[in-house]
Write a protein that holds these residues in place. Structure first.
Motif, PDB file in Angstrom:
ATOM      1  N   LEU A   1      -6.677  17.004  -8.057  1.00 52.38           N
ATOM      2  CA  LEU A   1      -8.076  17.013  -7.622  1.00 52.38           C
ATOM      3  C   LEU A   1      -8.317  18.069  -6.549  1.00 52.38           C
ATOM      4  N   ASP A   2      -7.343  18.281  -5.690  1.00 47.77           N
ATOM      5  CA  ASP A   2      -7.471  19.348  -4.685  1.00 47.77           C
ATOM      6  C   ASP A   2      -7.545  20.720  -5.356  1.00 47.77           C
ATOM      7  N   ILE A   3      -6.671  20.953  -6.330  1.00 44.42           N
ATOM      8  CA  ILE A   3      -6.644  22.252  -7.010  1.00 44.42           C
ATOM      9  C   ILE A   3      -7.934  22.480  -7.784  1.00 44.42           C
ATOM     10  N   PHE A   4      -8.433  21.444  -8.435  1.00 46.29           N
ATOM     11  CA  PHE A   4      -9.706  21.570  -9.144  1.00 46.29           C
ATOM     12  C   PHE A   4     -10.801  22.064  -8.209  1.00 46.29           C
ATOM     13  N   GLN A   5     -10.837  21.498  -7.012  1.00 48.58           N
ATOM     14  CA  GLN A   5     -11.874  21.884  -6.049  1.00 48.58           C
ATOM     15  C   GLN A   5     -11.629  23.284  -5.506  1.00 48.58           C
ATOM     16  N   GLU A   6     -10.386  23.561  -5.129  1.00 45.39           N
ATOM     17  CA  GLU A   6     -10.069  24.860  -4.537  1.00 45.39           C
ATOM     18  C   GLU A   6     -10.314  26.008  -5.513  1.00 45.39           C
ATOM     19  N   GLN A   7      -9.953  25.820  -6.767  1.00 42.68           N
ATOM     20  CA  GLN A   7     -10.095  26.873  -7.769  1.00 42.68           C
ATOM     21  C   GLN A   7     -11.434  26.839  -8.500  1.00 42.68           C
ATOM     22  N   LYS A   8     -12.293  25.884  -8.126  1.00 41.03           N
ATOM     23  CA  LYS A   8     -13.616  25.746  -8.750  1.00 41.03           C
ATOM     24  C   LYS A   8     -13.497  25.775 -10.266  1.00 41.03           C
TER      25      LYS A   8
ATOM     26  N   TYR B   1       0.844  -1.192   0.000  1.00 41.84           N
ATOM     27  CA  TYR B   1       0.000   0.000   0.000  1.00 41.84           C
ATOM     28  C   TYR B   1       0.884   1.249   0.000  1.00 41.84           C
ATOM     29  N   ASN B   2       0.343   2.347  -0.528  1.00 39.78           N
ATOM     30  CA  ASN B   2       1.002   3.636  -0.334  1.00 39.78           C
ATOM     31  C   ASN B   2      -0.068   4.711  -0.151  1.00 39.78           C
ATOM     32  N   GLN B   3       0.214   5.659   0.713  1.00 39.74           N
ATOM     33  CA  GLN B   3      -0.773   6.656   1.125  1.00 39.74           C
ATOM     34  C   GLN B   3      -1.227   7.584  -0.009  1.00 39.74           C
ATOM     35  N   PRO B   4      -0.327   8.119  -0.839  1.00 40.84           N
ATOM     36  CA  PRO B   4      -0.794   9.059  -1.868  1.00 40.84           C
ATOM     37  C   PRO B   4      -1.837   8.468  -2.810  1.00 40.84           C
ATOM     38  N   ILE B   5      -1.643   7.236  -3.248  1.00 43.62           N
ATOM     39  CA  ILE B   5      -2.579   6.673  -4.211  1.00 43.62           C
ATOM     40  C   ILE B   5      -3.894   6.294  -3.541  1.00 43.62           C
ATOM     41  N   ILE B   6      -3.855   5.934  -2.279  1.00 42.33           N
ATOM     42  CA  ILE B   6      -5.094   5.639  -1.553  1.00 42.33           C
ATOM     43  C   ILE B   6      -5.948   6.902  -1.448  1.00 42.33           C
ATOM     44  N   GLU B   7      -5.292   8.022  -1.102  1.00 43.36           N
ATOM     45  CA  GLU B   7      -6.027   9.285  -0.999  1.00 43.36           C
ATOM     46  C   GLU B   7      -6.503   9.757  -2.372  1.00 43.36           C
TER      47      GLU B   7
ATOM     48  N   ALA C   1      -7.286   7.833  -4.888  1.00 42.54           N
ATOM     49  CA  ALA C   1      -8.405   6.965  -5.266  1.00 42.54           C
ATOM     50  C   ALA C   1      -9.694   7.408  -4.590  1.00 42.54           C
ATOM     51  N   GLU C   2      -9.615   7.758  -3.334  1.00 38.34           N
ATOM     52  CA  GLU C   2     -10.798   8.213  -2.597  1.00 38.34           C
ATOM     53  C   GLU C   2     -11.367   9.489  -3.227  1.00 38.34           C
ATOM     54  N   LYS C   3     -10.491  10.414  -3.538  1.00 31.57           N
ATOM     55  CA  LYS C   3     -10.941  11.679  -4.135  1.00 31.57           C
ATOM     56  C   LYS C   3     -11.532  11.454  -5.522  1.00 31.57           C
ATOM     57  N   LEU C   4     -10.896  10.583  -6.324  1.00 26.01           N
ATOM     58  CA  LEU C   4     -11.374  10.342  -7.677  1.00 26.01           C
ATOM     59  C   LEU C   4     -12.733   9.651  -7.673  1.00 26.01           C
ATOM     60  N   CYS C   5     -12.915   8.708  -6.779  1.00 25.18           N
ATOM     61  CA  CYS C   5     -14.224   8.049  -6.669  1.00 25.18           C
ATOM     62  C   CYS C   5     -15.298   9.052  -6.238  1.00 25.18           C
ATOM     63  N   GLN C   6     -14.951   9.961  -5.363  1.00 22.70           N
ATOM     64  CA  GLN C   6     -15.920  10.956  -4.894  1.00 22.70           C
ATOM     65  C   GLN C   6     -16.385  11.857  -6.028  1.00 22.70           C
ATOM     66  N   VAL C   7     -15.443  12.367  -6.822  1.00 23.31           N
ATOM     67  CA  VAL C   7     -15.834  13.321  -7.867  1.00 23.31           C
ATOM     68  C   VAL C   7     -16.469  12.637  -9.070  1.00 23.31           C
ATOM     69  N   SER C   8     -16.216  11.350  -9.246  1.00 20.11           N
ATOM     70  CA  SER C   8     -16.753  10.627 -10.396  1.00 20.11           C
ATOM     71  C   SER C   8     -18.060   9.905 -10.090  1.00 20.11           C
ATOM     72  N   GLY C   9     -18.295   9.616  -8.805  1.00 18.40           N
ATOM     73  CA  GLY C   9     -19.483   8.838  -8.457  1.00 18.40           C
ATOM     74  C   GLY C   9     -19.321   7.353  -8.731  1.00 18.40           C
ATOM     75  N   MET C  10     -18.119   6.917  -9.084  1.00 16.92           N
ATOM     76  CA  MET C  10     -17.837   5.499  -9.287  1.00 16.92           C
ATOM     77  C   MET C  10     -17.345   4.893  -7.970  1.00 16.92           C
ATOM     78  N   GLU C  11     -17.269   3.572  -7.932  1.00 18.20           N
ATOM     79  CA  GLU C  11     -16.974   2.915  -6.651  1.00 18.20           C
ATOM     80  C   GLU C  11     -15.560   2.355  -6.512  1.00 18.20           C
ATOM     81  N   ARG C  12     -14.934   1.945  -7.606  1.00 18.73           N
ATOM     82  CA  ARG C  12     -13.588   1.376  -7.537  1.00 18.73           C
ATOM     83  C   ARG C  12     -12.744   1.926  -8.679  1.00 18.73           C
TER      84      ARG C  12
END
Length: 403
Positions: free
Chosen positions: A297-304, A79-85, A87-98
């Protein structure tokens, strides 16, 4: 060393699979690129839709520099932390599950095809399933991606290609329905065709294809490699129509310059398709690309950025419509968000216009049958649209005089 010397060296060492433009790019700042000779170019190609944030974004660069000093690669045995985080963000913005992270868009398509075939295999045990793809589509240059690419020019030298693939007419539901049968395991299409000439799918078409998939137990695969990641004014273009795919492929702006792609699965597909040993990647999803995706993904959200795209894309559309009305050889404008194209009369070749634009400090690329393609960084402002239009109009004026 002079730019000509660099280009000559490249032609002696790099396999000639691209007819490159005669410029050696050195660095970028904002929405501009600079050649080794110092010449400045307004970028309306964004590395074929990759550089959504433009160039020199400090937050993004700092995140990558920090990760370089920590850890670049471990393999997917750990496991590695950056890709886990990420993945969580990408699933949230896409509405997909995996999500499965790849190294490119073509690899994302390969994984999507494999997932669809495995899903069908587990349902009925057959290995003779069929896929329906679209004419004039483009999904990549690996053998699997070529098999679903609807352009014979790309496919023919490498046939026979894997799988049984039938091609339907894009935005023609009857054409798709005529090909569906009990062997159909998936229907794949770009939500906006890019290389094919900038054609957005209609809501009616997407809704109808989704209905056909449900009726026949097939999966809908949407290719959002070029049109995804905010370019449409939504994080993913299908979200503007409310038609969720079973599998989605994305790449390009996902890493904003770092080579990374992904295919995402709805929950029911993830639970009944690929299992350990079915698919893998050595580099995909390593800590470095994870840090890039996470920060993007963070920048996309912060800068709308999706809201910004909705605003500035309207201005771009109006400018292109004005150009269309001014010049009789501009046949049509079409597109979605900051993915636009204008089709030219064949007597005004788009490839030549693209070269002339480069000479005048504007980077524009082509698509499909004589189409100029507009894929600027998502951070452009109206003033950059004006600058682009000014250069293009100067070139068009000369052609207007000839005709």
């Amino acid at each position: 060393m002079e730019a000509s010397a660099w280009m000559d060296q490249a032609e002696h060492t790099i396999l000639h699979t691209y007819n490159r433009y005669p410029v050696v790019l050195d660095h970028g700042e904002g929405v501009y690129l600079y050649g080794t000779d110092g010449k400045k170019y307004l970028d309306f190609a964004a590395g074929i839709g990759v550089q959504a944030l433009g160039y020199g974004n400090k937050e993004y660069n700092d995140a990558l520099k920090m990760q370089i000093d920590k850890l670049l690669h471990t393999s997917n045995l750990y496991y590695n932390q950056p890709i886990i985080e990420a993945a969580e963000k990408l699933c949230q913005v896409s509405g997909m599950e995996r999500v499965f992270f790849t190294n490119s868009g073509a690899e994302a398509i390969e994984g999507a095809i494999k997932a669809a075939k495995k899903y069908a295999y587990l349902k009925d045990g057959s290995t003779r399933h069929e896929i329906i793809a679209m004419e004039h589509s483009f999904h990549g240059r690996t053998l699997g991606a070529l098999s679903v690419t609807g352009n014979a020019r790309y496919r023919e030298p490498f046939e026979p290609l894997p799988g049984i693939v039938k091609f339907a007419e894009y935005n023609n539901l009857d054409s798709v329905a005529a090909l569906v049968n009990e062997k159909t395991c998936a229907i794949i299409l770009e939500t906006v065709q890019g290389e094919g000439g900038i054609y957005p799918a209609t809501k009616e078409f997407l809704t109808g294809v989704k209905r056909l998939c449900k009726e026949h137990g097939a999966l809908l695969i949407l290719d959002e490699i070029q049109c995804g990641m905010g370019r449409s004014g939504h994080m993913f273009a299908w979200q503007g129509h409310g038609v969720k795919p079973d599998i989605m492929a994305c790449a390009k702006a996902l890493g904003c310059g770092v080579p990374v792609g992904a295919f995402l699965l709805a929950g029911h597909v993830a639970e009944a398709s690929l299992k350990p040993g079915d698919h893998g990647t050595t580099y995909g999803g390593n800590p470095f690309v994870g840090a890039a995706v996470r920060k993007v993904l963070d920048i996309f959200q912060e800068q709308k950025l999706t809201e910004h795209v909705q605003q500035v894309s309207g201005y771009l559309e109006r400018k292109l419509e004005q150009i269309k009305e001014t010049y009789g050889f501009v046949m049509e404008r079409r597109g979605l968000g900051l993915m636009q194209g204008i089709e030219l009369d064949p007597k005004v070749p788009a490839a030549k216009i693209s070269r002339l634009c480069l000479e005048q400090g504007l980077i524009l690329i082509t698509a499909g049958n004589n189409v100029l393609r507009f894929l600027p960084p998502l951070v452009i402002e109206e003033k950059h649209v004006d600058e682009m239009a000014g250069i293009l109009q100067k070139i068009f004026d000369k052609y207007q005089e000839k005709t």
